[in-house]
Every structure is written in structure tokens, then in C-alpha cells.
Write an enzyme that holds these catalytic residues in place. Structure first.
Site, PDB file in Angstrom:
ATOM      1  CB  SER A 209      42.859   6.873  77.131  1.00 37.61           C
ATOM      2  OG  SER A 209      43.820   5.968  76.643  1.00 37.61           O
ATOM      3  CD  GLU A 338      37.670   3.966  71.894  1.00 37.82           C
ATOM      4  OE1 GLU A 338      38.765   4.553  71.878  1.00 37.82           O
ATOM      5  OE2 GLU A 338      36.694   4.346  72.565  1.00 37.82           O
ATOM      6  CG  HIS A 430      41.931   5.954  72.052  1.00 33.55           C
ATOM      7  ND1 HIS A 430      41.043   5.471  72.979  1.00 33.55           N
ATOM      8  CD2 HIS A 430      43.044   6.307  72.752  1.00 33.55           C
ATOM      9  CE1 HIS A 430      41.596   5.518  74.175  1.00 33.55           C
ATOM     10  NE2 HIS A 430      42.802   6.026  74.070  1.00 33.55           N
TER      11      HIS A 430
END
Length: 522
Positions: A209, A338, A430
């Protein structure tokens, strides 16, 4: 059923986002080491030496607030390294402090002769949350496979990324304090990691991320040249941040105007006098102003890194396209869903249109025509798709295409649903690959054989890449290697699900389409 959904999601969010310290292992025994900066007393447990809370820079307080980190000073005597250090200030509850520039080390062999590969992991959290001491990033299981693991804290939010014009005049850089912290940590690793059994010439830097965004920035940063030889990017890369953070991804001039408005809220000007005053403002006042935002999810508020021409070029897309980067080996990829974690529960078509308008600007009409809300795709499904494509996926192929000219590149698509959140219906969300890679599983004893096998295989692939620059086993001949190198002329990726296999890049035409639209944004 709804209660089960919330329980599963809350459990996962707690593991992924909650800024808490990992617990110590039971029955740890003291273990000391001499490092170039001083003697440390850590501990040993289950075949791994653990050193927590090692300072890699001086506390960024007083005149060092909104300034590059200063090298740590050697100490005399023995410094305790059995407890995690404070984290950078952020929302939630935790042990927070501006004095947060610390790292943690897990090593299977603390000897300067060991020369083990080193994995430096940068945590995610949108540049506003997280720490290197979260339970999810406990490094023991990776270290047991014969590598040295390093996690770290860096400055977050306003403290980490305020792009003051006065600071630029003072230091020749601005808005990248958190990134400069990471560079300082990598320099510390180069100078000290040999004492902990690591090989400074064999360093892989990875992140997920925001941590992946940071890695992608290090790849284009001249300041990071020579500090690592390999990189792992999990879900995020610099050229595509506009897809969910259009208010944060700014030119230097735009960022300084935004900083000036921040100064205004405190009755200050962004000049030398104002900056000196801002450095004395209590941190809770800075955080209170930082929390003020009118943005709606999934858009992210706050300050992010700035192309200041010092840490990285004013146009990173052009830098990547020209190949003016640090030529490292790369492993990079994404998860199927995601975007689902960032979609509002009550998402409407207007939410979707607003997201596309702010993220794609003049190309918004093209996007909406190609990805309409209809009977087949709800607003939530389209938001998931476009956030996945635009924010956390498409940009990685720009890096893959560029780096494949120089070194080996491997691309993956993680497509296995975390059993802890399967009931939520959010899919392969995610960050859900992290617990498989670190092999830190919730309710480990209740997981199926298939799930445990995925964790075993993923950890092995990451370990192989860190050790050998290739996710395949080291003794496997090239003609038998299952995970093939990325080829820009015929892009394929490793599909990681219950069955692993190479396949053409998912929705390649959409990847190309999104990247073409994002590249128009200057």
C-alpha cells in the site's frame, strides 16, 4: 449473518490497521550484540534474535520537526532493545510520539560472518497510519527461513509530509520528511546490519500500500541509489496515486499552496518566522487541524510525498518512462479486489461519478463510457474495479516494463480469499496477502490445509526472491521454473490461488486504457 460479517471484517481491520505493538514472545532470553552505534540488549526466542526499538536517526523534534532526519549518535553502555518504540502520531490509540524514528530486527544468526540476505519492510496505512511493530509484520517466521528482517517507523501525516516553502528554502527539500526517514533507515542498514548477521550488499526493500508507493518512489530517487538491490511492490505505485488521492498528489507549487493554507489556520505565514513558530506548536494542535477534511471516502485527505526535485523528479512518470531509475530486480503485484475496502457501504452512482471526475479529470467521460454502472455492474462494483485498476494496480506495469530492460521482474495476481473475512463478501481485499507472506495467521489452528499451503507457498516465493532474486526454488533449472520472468512483449503474471499458474495479465486492455488516461494528467 450481518454480525458474522462485522466480526470477520473487524478482526481483519484490527490486525491490518490498528496501531498497536506486537506482543513479546513468551520465554524470551536476553541476547546482546555490539553494533557500530553501540551495544544492544535484545532477546532470543525460537531460534531468532529480536532487537526492538533501535534508533536509526535523532528524534525529529524541536528544530528537527519538518526537517531531514539527523544521523543517530552512538551511545555508551548497553541500550535495551526488548521493547518496541513509540509510533508516529496518528488517529486511534497507541504509544505515539514525535520521537518515533526506530527500527526492529529479527535475525536467525547474529554474527558479522553470517552475511544473510536482508529484507527491509515498509508498512502501509496511506501515509497516515501504521507502524513497523504491528502484529501483522512480526518477522520471526520469515527470519526462521534464513533472512534478516527489518521493519521501521517513519513520520506520518502532517509531521511526515508538510510541504513548507520555508523548509524548502532552509533545506533544499520539502514535504518528504517520511521518505527521508526511510532513506535514513536504509543508510543505517548499510552501515550496521552486518553486526546483526545481514549482508549490506544483498538488501531487498519491500512494502505494501503506502509502503509500496514508498518503494516505487525509492526506485526513482537518486538519494536511494545503492541502498538496495531488489524491490517488492505490493499494491501501489507512484504514477497512479491520483486515482484515490487527487487532493494529495500535487506538484511542488500546488503542494506549497496547500501548506500555506495550513499555516493560515494557525495564524502563521509559511516563512522562516512562521516555520520556527510552527515547530513549537503542540502536536495535538497540528493533528486537530490535520483531521479537518470535507473529502468523502474513498478519497484520502492529508499530505503525501512531493516531487520536489531532490527526493524525486518533478515528473516521476517521465522518469520511469525514460528508464532514469535505480535498476533493481522487482517482484510486484496486486489483489483481485483491492478497491472493495475503500468503497462506501451506501455507494451510489453519484459516488462513482464523483470519484471518476476527481481522479481522471478530462478523461472522466472516457472512463464512464467504458465502465458504466448498469445491470451487470453496480456502483460499488465499478468503484472496486476502478480503484483496483487505477490506484493499486496499473502503475506497477509501468515499473515492470521499465525495469525488465535492466533486471529480472516477476509479477503476481493474488486471488485467494482470506477465510477470516470471506463472510463479508468483500473478496480478495487490499492487504489480505500480508498475513500469508509473513505467515502470521489469525486462528491458525482453524485454517484449512489449502489455506496453510497457500501461506507456505507464498512465504517460500518471497523468501526465494529475497535470497536469490527469483521466486522459484534455487535448485530448479530455468526450463522448469513455474514463475516466468515478466516480458513486456507478452505480459504474463503468476496467478496465486488454490492452484498457482502463469497466465496473461488480467484485463490487459483495461490496464493499458487506464494508464493512457492517467499519463495525460500533468
Amino acid at each position: 449473518m450481518e454480525d458474522n460479517k462485522l466480526t470477520g471484517l473487524n478482526r481483519w481491520l484490527s490486525d491490518f490497521l490498528t496501531p498497536v505493538n506486537a506482543p513479546q514472545w513468551p520465554e524470551e532470553i536476553p541476547h546482546e550484540v555490539d553494533s557500530p552505534v553501540g551495544r544492544l540488549r535484545g532477546s532470543r526466542y525460537d531460534g531468532v534474535c529480536i532487537f526492538r526499538g533501535i534508533p536509526y536517526a535523532q528524534p525529529p523534534v524541536g528544530t528537527r520537526r519538518f526537517a531531514p532526519p539527523a544521523p543517530v549518535q552512538p551511545w555508551k553502555g548497553v541500550r535495551e532493545a526488548t521493547q518496541f518504540a513509540p509510533m508516529s502520531h496518528q488517529s486511534g490509540e497507541g504509544n505515539f510520539s514525535e520521537d518515533c524514528l526506530y527500527l526492529n530486527i529479527w535475525s536467525p544468526e547474529v554474527s558479522s560472518a553470517a552475511a544473510l540476505p536482508v529484507y527491509v519492510f515498509i508498512h502501509g496505512g496511506g501515509y497516515v497510519l501504521g507502524s513497523g511493530s504491528q502484529p501483522l509484520y512480526e518477522g520471526k517466521h520469515l527470519a526462521q527461513q534464513g533472512i534478516v528482517v527489518v521493519t521501521l517507523n517513519y513520520r506520518l501525516g502532517t509531521l511526515g509530509f508538510l510541504p513548507s516553502a520555508a523548509a524548502y528554502e532552509e533545506h533544499g527539500t520539502t514535504g518528504n520528511w517520511g521518505l527521508l526517514d526511510i532513506v535514513a533507515a536504509l543508510k543505517w542498514v548499510q552501515e550496521n546490519i552486518r553486526a546483526f548477521g545481514g549482508d549490506p550488499s544483498c538488501v531487498t526493500v519491500g512494502g505494501e500500500s503506502a509502503g509500496s508507493y514508498a518503494v516505487s518512489t525509492l526506485i526513482v530517487s537518486p538519494l536511494a541509489k545503492g541502498l538496495f538491490d531488489q524491490a517488492i511492490m505490493q499494491s501501489g505505485s507512484l504514477p497512479n496515486a491520483t486515482a484515490v488521492a487527487p487532493e494529495n498528489v500535487l506538484s511542488l507549487e500546488q503542494a506549497q499552496k496547500k501548506a500555506s493554507r495550513f499555516f493560515d489556520k494557525l495564524g502563521l505565514k509559511d516563512d522562516a518566522k512562521g516555520l520556527a513558530a510552527l515547530r513549537e506548536v503542540p502536536v495535538y494542535e497540528l493533528l486537530a487541524i490535520s483531521a479537518q477534511s470535507t473529502l468523502q471516502p474513498p478519497q484520502v485527505a492529508g499530505f503525501w510525498p512531493v516531487p520536489d526535485g531532490h527526493v524525486y523528479h518533478k515528473d516521476p512518470k517521465e522518469t520511469v518512462a525514460k528508464g532514469e531509475i535505480n535498476p533493481v530486480r522487482l517482484l510486484a503485484g496486486f489483489n483481485t479486489d483491492e478497491g472493495s475496502l475503500f468503497v462506501p457501504p451506501d455507494a451510489t452512482e453519484q459516488h462513482y461519478i464523483s470519484l471518476i471526475d476527481t481522479a481522471f479529470g478530462d478523461s472522466a467521460a472516457d472512463i464512464l463510457q467504458r465502465f458504466p454502472v448498469n445491470m451487470e455492474y453496480s456502483a460499488a462494483a465499478r468503484m472496486n474495479q476502478l480503484i483496483t485498476l487505477g490506484l493499486l494496480r496499473s502503475g506497477l506495469y509501468l515499473y515492470a516494463d521499465c525495469l525488465a530492460r535492466h533486471r529480472e521482474v516477476y509479477v503476481y495476481h493474488f486471488d485467494y480469499i482470506d477465510p477470516d473475512i470471506a463472510v463479508t463478501g468483500l473478496g480478495v481485499v487490499h492487504g489480505s496477502e500480508l498475513k500469508f507472506i509473513f505467515n502470521n495467521l489469525i486462528d491458525y489452528d482453524t485454517w484449512s490445509e489449502d489455506t496453510l499451503q497457500i501461506a507456505h507457498e507464498m512465504q517460500a516465493m518471497w523468501i526465494n526472491f529475497i535470497k536469490y532474486g527469483n521466486p522459484n526454488p534455487s535448485d530448479m533449472p530455468p526450463e522448469n521454473q513455474q514463475w516466468q520472468k515478466y516480458d513486456p512483449a507478452s505480459p504474463q503474471e503468476m496467478h496465486i490461488a488454490e492452484e498457482r499458474k502463469m497466465q496473461p495479465v488480467l484485463d490487459w486492455s483495461n490496464v493499458v486504457f487506464i494508464n493512457q488516461r492517467l499519463q495525460r494528467q500533468r
